[in-house]
Design a protein around this motif. Structure first.
Motif, PDB file in Angstrom:
ATOM      1  N   MET A  99      10.059 -20.528 -36.709  1.00  0.00           N
ATOM      2  CA  MET A  99      10.773 -21.006 -35.521  1.00  0.00           C
ATOM      3  C   MET A  99       9.809 -21.650 -34.531  1.00  0.00           C
ATOM      4  N   GLY A 100       8.642 -21.029 -34.385  1.00  0.00           N
ATOM      5  CA  GLY A 100       7.632 -21.622 -33.512  1.00  0.00           C
ATOM      6  C   GLY A 100       7.183 -22.982 -34.007  1.00  0.00           C
ATOM      7  N   LEU A 101       7.062 -23.126 -35.327  1.00  0.00           N
ATOM      8  CA  LEU A 101       6.677 -24.419 -35.905  1.00  0.00           C
ATOM      9  C   LEU A 101       7.715 -25.480 -35.582  1.00  0.00           C
ATOM     10  N   LEU A 102       8.999 -25.142 -35.695  1.00  0.00           N
ATOM     11  CA  LEU A 102      10.057 -26.111 -35.375  1.00  0.00           C
ATOM     12  C   LEU A 102       9.933 -26.583 -33.937  1.00  0.00           C
ATOM     13  N   VAL A 103       9.751 -25.646 -33.012  1.00  0.00           N
ATOM     14  CA  VAL A 103       9.638 -26.011 -31.594  1.00  0.00           C
ATOM     15  C   VAL A 103       8.427 -26.904 -31.363  1.00  0.00           C
ATOM     16  N   GLN A 104       7.297 -26.565 -31.989  1.00  0.00           N
ATOM     17  CA  GLN A 104       6.075 -27.353 -31.777  1.00  0.00           C
ATOM     18  C   GLN A 104       6.185 -28.743 -32.415  1.00  0.00           C
ATOM     19  N   LEU A 105       6.880 -28.854 -33.532  1.00  0.00           N
ATOM     20  CA  LEU A 105       7.088 -30.176 -34.144  1.00  0.00           C
ATOM     21  C   LEU A 105       7.959 -31.054 -33.245  1.00  0.00           C
ATOM     22  N   LEU A 106       8.935 -30.459 -32.576  1.00  0.00           N
ATOM     23  CA  LEU A 106       9.753 -31.232 -31.633  1.00  0.00           C
ATOM     24  C   LEU A 106       8.912 -31.677 -30.440  1.00  0.00           C
ATOM     25  N   SER A 107       8.020 -30.813 -29.994  1.00  0.00           N
ATOM     26  CA  SER A 107       7.127 -31.172 -28.891  1.00  0.00           C
ATOM     27  C   SER A 107       6.216 -32.325 -29.294  1.00  0.00           C
ATOM     28  N   ALA A 108       5.656 -32.262 -30.514  1.00  0.00           N
ATOM     29  CA  ALA A 108       4.808 -33.346 -31.007  1.00  0.00           C
ATOM     30  C   ALA A 108       5.606 -34.632 -31.147  1.00  0.00           C
ATOM     31  N   ARG A 109       6.828 -34.526 -31.633  1.00  0.00           N
ATOM     32  CA  ARG A 109       7.702 -35.694 -31.796  1.00  0.00           C
ATOM     33  C   ARG A 109       7.929 -36.385 -30.454  1.00  0.00           C
ATOM     34  N   LEU A 110       8.167 -35.588 -29.423  1.00  0.00           N
ATOM     35  CA  LEU A 110       8.383 -36.150 -28.091  1.00  0.00           C
ATOM     36  C   LEU A 110       7.149 -36.907 -27.614  1.00  0.00           C
ATOM     37  N   GLY A 111       5.975 -36.297 -27.785  1.00  0.00           N
ATOM     38  CA  GLY A 111       4.750 -36.922 -27.305  1.00  0.00           C
ATOM     39  C   GLY A 111       4.408 -38.202 -28.042  1.00  0.00           C
ATOM     40  N   VAL A 112       4.552 -38.202 -29.371  1.00  0.00           N
ATOM     41  CA  VAL A 112       4.200 -39.384 -30.168  1.00  0.00           C
ATOM     42  C   VAL A 112       5.182 -40.519 -29.930  1.00  0.00           C
ATOM     43  N   ALA A 113       6.482 -40.213 -29.931  1.00  0.00           N
ATOM     44  CA  ALA A 113       7.497 -41.264 -29.832  1.00  0.00           C
ATOM     45  C   ALA A 113       7.554 -41.913 -28.457  1.00  0.00           C
ATOM     46  N   THR A 114       7.224 -41.162 -27.413  1.00  0.00           N
ATOM     47  CA  THR A 114       7.346 -41.697 -26.054  1.00  0.00           C
ATOM     48  C   THR A 114       6.014 -42.125 -25.448  1.00  0.00           C
ATOM     49  N   GLY A 115       4.915 -41.569 -25.955  1.00  0.00           N
ATOM     50  CA  GLY A 115       3.625 -41.832 -25.320  1.00  0.00           C
ATOM     51  C   GLY A 115       3.472 -41.093 -24.015  1.00  0.00           C
ATOM     52  N   ARG A 116       4.373 -40.161 -23.749  1.00  0.00           N
ATOM     53  CA  ARG A 116       4.314 -39.338 -22.532  1.00  0.00           C
ATOM     54  C   ARG A 116       4.377 -37.881 -22.944  1.00  0.00           C
ATOM     55  N   HIS A 117       3.931 -36.985 -22.080  1.00  0.00           N
ATOM     56  CA  HIS A 117       4.074 -35.576 -22.414  1.00  0.00           C
ATOM     57  C   HIS A 117       5.218 -34.956 -21.626  1.00  0.00           C
ATOM     58  N   LEU A 118       5.590 -33.738 -22.005  1.00  0.00           N
ATOM     59  CA  LEU A 118       6.813 -33.113 -21.513  1.00  0.00           C
ATOM     60  C   LEU A 118       6.830 -32.991 -19.996  1.00  0.00           C
ATOM     61  N   ALA A 119       5.721 -32.636 -19.378  1.00  0.00           N
ATOM     62  CA  ALA A 119       5.694 -32.473 -17.921  1.00  0.00           C
ATOM     63  C   ALA A 119       5.978 -33.798 -17.213  1.00  0.00           C
ATOM     64  N   GLU A 120       5.419 -34.898 -17.709  1.00  0.00           N
ATOM     65  CA  GLU A 120       5.692 -36.218 -17.125  1.00  0.00           C
ATOM     66  C   GLU A 120       7.164 -36.574 -17.221  1.00  0.00           C
ATOM     67  N   LEU A 121       7.729 -36.359 -18.397  1.00  0.00           N
ATOM     68  CA  LEU A 121       9.126 -36.720 -18.623  1.00  0.00           C
ATOM     69  C   LEU A 121      10.067 -35.857 -17.798  1.00  0.00           C
ATOM     70  N   CYS A 122       9.724 -34.586 -17.604  1.00  0.00           N
ATOM     71  CA  CYS A 122      10.542 -33.724 -16.755  1.00  0.00           C
ATOM     72  C   CYS A 122      10.537 -34.224 -15.310  1.00  0.00           C
ATOM     73  N   ARG A 123       9.394 -34.711 -14.854  1.00  0.00           N
ATOM     74  CA  ARG A 123       9.304 -35.240 -13.490  1.00  0.00           C
ATOM     75  C   ARG A 123      10.251 -36.417 -13.292  1.00  0.00           C
ATOM     76  N   GLU A 124      10.388 -37.251 -14.325  1.00  0.00           N
ATOM     77  CA  GLU A 124      11.260 -38.419 -14.233  1.00  0.00           C
ATOM     78  C   GLU A 124      12.724 -38.067 -14.490  1.00  0.00           C
ATOM     79  N   GLU A 125      12.961 -37.086 -15.323  1.00  0.00           N
ATOM     80  CA  GLU A 125      14.321 -36.746 -15.757  1.00  0.00           C
ATOM     81  C   GLU A 125      15.118 -36.011 -14.690  1.00  0.00           C
TER      82      GLU A 125
END
Length: 514
Positions: A99-125
């Motif tokens: 389950m942890g692997l699934l969550v981390q793969l989604l986190s990696a997917r977000l970073g690679v596909a957007t070129g931004r990290h989760l904290a940046e995107l949360c600030r904008e969202e």
């Protein structure tokens, strides 16, 4: 089907218009394009063929991420699960890691596909008030994790010095790793990753040595992995096993770490290639972390399951109990345990500093030099840790109670990392063609719901025994109401965005002639 090339390029242009803070400068990134005859040009949608050399170049971020699965808090959960539940929860350790692997793969997917990290995107969202609240939650989770990690290192140093170095001095020594980290980072990302590889190898060798010394039962170990078992006596340890695996700050961290590689986001094929390599690398890293956790759990299952002292074992006294049980040897098992614990504590404190930089920089859009951001984020954890070390240096029981409170603190924060992550990776406006599909979305939300419910049980069990008096009870009730309301807000806002944002954007482009 992938969107037309023009739409993909428009998505990138829209991102560039708002992009301010980045995880890595272009000069810091590991160069990938051109390896094995790979050319700069080529079909924008074609994924390059598999390359072992490229896999090696992409290897690193997943191993830094896996440190959170091996920090002192996890090791304490492992040893307590083994001592109290024996081999019966190994199956849960396996599935929790998955389950942890699934969550981390989604986190990696977000970073690679957007070129931004989760904290940046949360600030904008999210609105400013919600973004600041999410930042505060992430910082609290990070501080709680860092206190455990620093104290774990300090305990190991105290053991290795035969008690000569007190806990508070071990905390000071561990605090200095911030400057070591900054020094290594100046020599490049790969150098820093090599240091983490050495620390993980140290843990693996130490705990494998302990595994060999204690000779756990192989048949019971295999049955523990394959056959699910759970009863009323082991439910608390089961909750602890799952709760220790998913760390809020690690979700933010991985989405930033994957940006340390040079990926041409104008080409879907290049992004897909990076995701494939990161998936392989992360799976290998967490397979290794699972084996290390397995070693620790089975050692303490072999040594203390069914004994009178099983319920009293914690990080502070675990090494001493092992020494009394198995005695000396070529290398006393007490020191083998301390070496592994020290490697876990040192590596996790450095990744905690790393995560703190990305979290603070992303949410607040800070443009500070890295050494200053590291100093600020390090101080946030070191100051409360020093207070704890000075207050509880000679009181082992109080340290164990403190650890329970810190686990609760981190459990409280889990929804505020998972829910924004799942909302963002499901949005085409953020992810483009790389948004997750219906099946993966359903599985991801089920996993998130399971983790949140399990941690909710932990909180309920903890506060039901700790809450005394009407005043404290009223405060906890008020906090719980606000906590649940914010979770509902995050979920409902994500659902609203999925349903309406696409329509509004379509209407906007139609009105402007695009």
């Amino acid at each position: 089907m992938p969107p037309p090339r023009e739409e993909h390029q428009q998505l990138l242009l829209d991102r560039d218009e708002v992009q301010e803070e980045t995880a890595y400068e272009s000069t810091e990134k590991v160069h990938i394009i051109g390896v094995d005859g790979d050319e700069e040009g080529g079909d924008w949608a074609k994924t390059p063929p598999f390359s072992w050399k490229k896999l090696w170049l992409f290897t690193g971020p997943g191993f830094l991420m896996s440190i959170a699965f091996l920090d002192p808090g996890n090791l304490e959960g492992d040893l307590q699960a083994g001592a109290i539940a024996g081999y019966s929860l190994l199956w849960l350790l396996l599935w929790a890691t998955a389950m942890g692997l699934l969550v981390q793969l989604l986190s990696a997917r977000l970073g690679v596909a957007t070129g931004r990290h989760l904290a940046e995107l949360c600030r904008e969202e999210y609105p400013k008030w919600a973004g600041l609240l999410l930042w505060a939650m992430a910082e609290l989770a990070l501080i709680g994790a860092d206190i455990q990690e620093v104290i774990g290192s300090a305990i190991a140093i105290k053991i290795l010095s035969n008690g000569f170095v007190p806990l508070w001095a071990g905390v000071v020594i561990t605090a200095c790793d911030c400057f070591i980290f900054l020094f290594l980072e100046n020599y490049g990302v790969r150098k820093l990753e090599a240091v983490f590889a050495v620390l993980i190898a140290t843990m693996a060798v130490s705990f494998a040595w302990m595994f060999g010394e204690t000779k756990p039962n192989g048949v019971e170990l295999l049955l523990g992995i394959l056959i699910p078992k759970l009863n009323s006596k082991t439910i608390q340890q089961a909750v602890g096993v799952v709760g220790c695996i998913i760390m809020p700050h690690n979700v933010f961290l991985h989405s930033a770490l994957v940006q340390s590689r040079e990926v041409d986001q104008r080409k879907i094929g290049r992004v897909r290639e990076a995701l494939n390599y990161y998936s392989i690398e992360s799976t290998i890293a967490l397979a290794i972390s699972f084996m290390i956790n397995l070693f620790v759990t089975t050692v303490f299952a072999k040594a203390f399951y069914g004994t009178d002292i099983a319920n009293s074992i914690g990080l502070v006294n675990a090494g001493q109990y092992l020494e009394e049980k198995f005695g000396g040897g070529l290398v006393p098992i007490l020191y083998i345990w301390a070496i592994g614990l020290l490697a876990a504590g040192q590596s996790s404190t450095i990744t905690g500093t790393y995560a703190g930089q990305f979290i603070m920089g992303g949410f607040l859009n800070l443009r500070l030099k890295k050494w200053l951001r590291a100093l600020i984020t390090r101080s946030c954890a070191i100051v409360p840790t020093m207070i704890v070390a000075l207050a509880f240096d000679t009181n082992e029981d109080t340290l164990d109670v403190l650890n329970e409170w810190l686990n609760v603190l981190q459990s409280v924060q889990i929804p505020f990392a998972l829910i924004p992550l799942l909302c963002l990776v499901s949005k085409e406006e953020v992810m483009g063609v790389f948004k997750i599909g219906p099946v993966l979305k359903m599985v991801s939300w089920l996993v998130a719901a399971l983790v949140i419910v399990i941690n909710g049980y932990l909180l309920l069990d903890f506060f039901s025994s700790e809450v005394q008096g009407w005043l404290f009870g009223s405060l906890v009730s008020g906090f719980t109401a606000a906590y649940v309301a914010f979770i509902i807000y995050l979920i409902s806002r994500g659902i609203t965005f999925w349903n309406w944002f696409g329509f509004l954007q379509t209407k906007k482009f139609t009105n402007t002639g695009n």
